[in-house]
Scaffold this motif. Structure first.
Motif, PDB file in Angstrom:
ATOM      1  N   PRO A  34     -27.840  -3.507  31.115  1.00  0.00           N
ATOM      2  CA  PRO A  34     -28.679  -3.980  32.241  1.00  0.00           C
ATOM      3  C   PRO A  34     -27.826  -4.251  33.499  1.00  0.00           C
ATOM      4  CG  PRO A  34     -29.037  -5.191  30.380  1.00  0.00           C
ATOM      5  CD  PRO A  34     -27.674  -4.690  29.975  1.00  0.00           C
ATOM      6  N   ALA A  35     -28.526  -4.152  34.588  1.00  0.00           N
ATOM      7  CA  ALA A  35     -27.963  -3.881  35.912  1.00  0.00           C
ATOM      8  C   ALA A  35     -27.000  -5.300  36.170  1.00  0.00           C
ATOM      9  CB  ALA A  35     -29.208  -3.745  36.973  1.00  0.00           C
ATOM     10  N   ASN A  36     -27.816  -6.510  35.600  1.00  0.00           N
ATOM     11  CA  ASN A  36     -26.819  -7.672  35.931  1.00  0.00           C
ATOM     12  C   ASN A  36     -26.058  -8.088  34.888  1.00  0.00           C
ATOM     13  OD1 ASN A  36     -28.748  -8.159  33.957  1.00  0.00           O
ATOM     14  ND2 ASN A  36     -29.648  -9.699  34.860  1.00  0.00           N
ATOM     15  N   ALA A  37     -25.808  -7.222  33.879  1.00  0.00           N
ATOM     16  CA  ALA A  37     -24.807  -7.569  32.714  1.00  0.00           C
ATOM     17  C   ALA A  37     -23.323  -7.582  33.070  1.00  0.00           C
ATOM     18  CB  ALA A  37     -24.795  -6.636  31.572  1.00  0.00           C
ATOM     19  N   ARG A  38     -22.399  -8.630  32.717  1.00  0.00           N
ATOM     20  CA  ARG A  38     -21.257  -8.454  32.961  1.00  0.00           C
ATOM     21  C   ARG A  38     -20.330  -7.914  32.007  1.00  0.00           C
ATOM     22  NH1 ARG A  38     -19.806 -14.847  33.718  1.00  0.00           N
ATOM     23  NH2 ARG A  38     -21.190 -15.246  32.038  1.00  0.00           N
ATOM     24  N   ILE A  39     -19.594  -7.203  32.313  1.00  0.00           N
ATOM     25  CA  ILE A  39     -18.912  -6.301  31.195  1.00  0.00           C
ATOM     26  C   ILE A  39     -17.392  -6.735  30.889  1.00  0.00           C
ATOM     27  CG2 ILE A  39     -18.030  -3.781  30.658  1.00  0.00           C
ATOM     28  CD1 ILE A  39     -21.137  -4.253  30.783  1.00  0.00           C
ATOM     29  N   HIS A  40     -17.035  -6.805  29.802  1.00  0.00           N
ATOM     30  CA  HIS A  40     -15.518  -7.305  29.479  1.00  0.00           C
ATOM     31  C   HIS A  40     -14.749  -6.169  29.599  1.00  0.00           C
ATOM     32  CE1 HIS A  40     -11.995  -8.754  26.958  1.00  0.00           C
ATOM     33  NE2 HIS A  40     -12.373  -9.632  27.707  1.00  0.00           N
ATOM     34  N   ALA A  42     -11.505  -5.430  28.851  1.00  0.00           N
ATOM     35  CA  ALA A  42     -10.690  -4.831  27.988  1.00  0.00           C
ATOM     36  C   ALA A  42     -11.516  -4.325  26.769  1.00  0.00           C
ATOM     37  CB  ALA A  42      -9.848  -5.955  27.174  1.00  0.00           C
ATOM     38  N   THR A  43     -12.661  -4.537  26.465  1.00  0.00           N
ATOM     39  CA  THR A  43     -13.591  -3.896  25.538  1.00  0.00           C
ATOM     40  C   THR A  43     -14.415  -3.127  25.861  1.00  0.00           C
ATOM     41  OG1 THR A  43     -14.970  -5.799  25.506  1.00  0.00           O
ATOM     42  CG2 THR A  43     -13.176  -6.112  23.889  1.00  0.00           C
ATOM     43  N   GLY A  44     -14.849  -3.163  26.954  1.00  0.00           N
ATOM     44  CA  GLY A  44     -16.054  -2.555  27.823  1.00  0.00           C
ATOM     45  C   GLY A  44     -17.498  -2.717  27.268  1.00  0.00           C
ATOM     46  N   LEU A  45     -17.388  -4.052  26.435  1.00  0.00           N
ATOM     47  CA  LEU A  45     -18.798  -4.434  25.887  1.00  0.00           C
ATOM     48  C   LEU A  45     -19.281  -5.538  26.851  1.00  0.00           C
ATOM     49  CD1 LEU A  45     -17.426  -4.722  22.503  1.00  0.00           C
ATOM     50  CD2 LEU A  45     -18.808  -3.003  23.323  1.00  0.00           C
ATOM     51  N   VAL A 192     -17.143 -13.567  23.427  1.00  0.00           N
ATOM     52  CA  VAL A 192     -18.645 -13.229  22.406  1.00  0.00           C
ATOM     53  C   VAL A 192     -19.087 -11.981  23.325  1.00  0.00           C
ATOM     54  CG1 VAL A 192     -20.703 -14.207  21.723  1.00  0.00           C
ATOM     55  CG2 VAL A 192     -18.693 -15.362  21.742  1.00  0.00           C
ATOM     56  N   VAL A 193     -19.611 -10.998  22.616  1.00  0.00           N
ATOM     57  CA  VAL A 193     -19.862  -9.860  23.264  1.00  0.00           C
ATOM     58  C   VAL A 193     -21.367  -9.446  22.578  1.00  0.00           C
ATOM     59  CG1 VAL A 193     -17.952  -9.014  24.013  1.00  0.00           C
ATOM     60  CG2 VAL A 193     -18.737  -8.228  21.864  1.00  0.00           C
TER      61      VAL A 193
END
Length: 196
Positions: A34-40, A42-45, A192-193
């Motif tokens: 989603p457009a407002n999602a935060r991506i980690h 190191a993992t890209g998740l 937590v992803v």
């Protein structure tokens, strides 16, 4: 004349999707976050949000509650079967059993979390809400990390009121953190992803 098998590549069985280059699970490309999602990084998740995590935790609390009540019932049935002539229990037994039930909640939450996170990286609540606990550096989750995370989250529950306040504050920290890490995530170096 038939075509030899080395010139006739095997056909994809009917109903199984053909793989896409760079695709996700099941042969289909992974949907964009989603457009407002935060991506980690190191993992890209996609990092799990506070509401998503709260929903998983409510399911887990419900399941732990059922397990504790079943264990309590099992102990009482065992005592009744082992001592059929006992008409009533002693005050010391009642006090001990009451204290164990009151303060043992933290141990129950710790064991529940540790068992599932060490085995699969997710509790049943996280499975139902499609969440997973992973190491913050992208490496596989270690036994030590899962034990430390579960202990830092579960054991404070044994302190009535103060422990629950600590768990509440720990959860609120995740809503303002860049990596959505609560205090027990920070201690164990986990995140937590959203699972794919």
């Amino acid at each position: 004349m038939t075509t030899p098998p080395w010139n006739n590549p095997p056909q994809q069985p009917y109903g199984i999707p053909h793989p896409h280059p760079g695709g996700g699970g099941g042969g289909y490309p992974a949907p964009p976050p989603p457009a407002n999602a935060r991506i980690h990084p190191a993992t890209g998740l996609v990092l799990a949000g506070f509401g998503h995590r709260l929903g998983a935790r409510i399911i887990d609390y419900f399941l732990v509650n059922i397990l504790v009540w079943l264990l309590t019932f099992g102990i009482l049935v065992f005592i009744a079967a082992a001592y059929p002539d006992m008409e009533e229990t002693s005050d010391a037994f009642n006090t001990t059993f009451g204290l164990l039930f009151l303060f043992g909640w933290g141990v129950a939450v710790f064991l529940y979390d540790w068992f599932f996170i060490a085995a699969t990286g997710r509790t049943p609540g996280k499975m139902m809400t499609r969440l997973r606990v992973v190491s913050a550096d992208g490496a596989p989750l270690s036994q030590g990390q899962s034990a430390l995370r579960s202990a830092a989250f579960g054991l404070p529950h044994s302190l009535p009121c103060l422990g629950h306040l600590f768990v509440f504050v720990s959860g609120l920290v995740a809503s303002g953190d860049d990596n959505a890490q609560s205090l027990h995530d920070k201690m164990a170096r986990t995140v937590v992803v959203v699972a794919r």
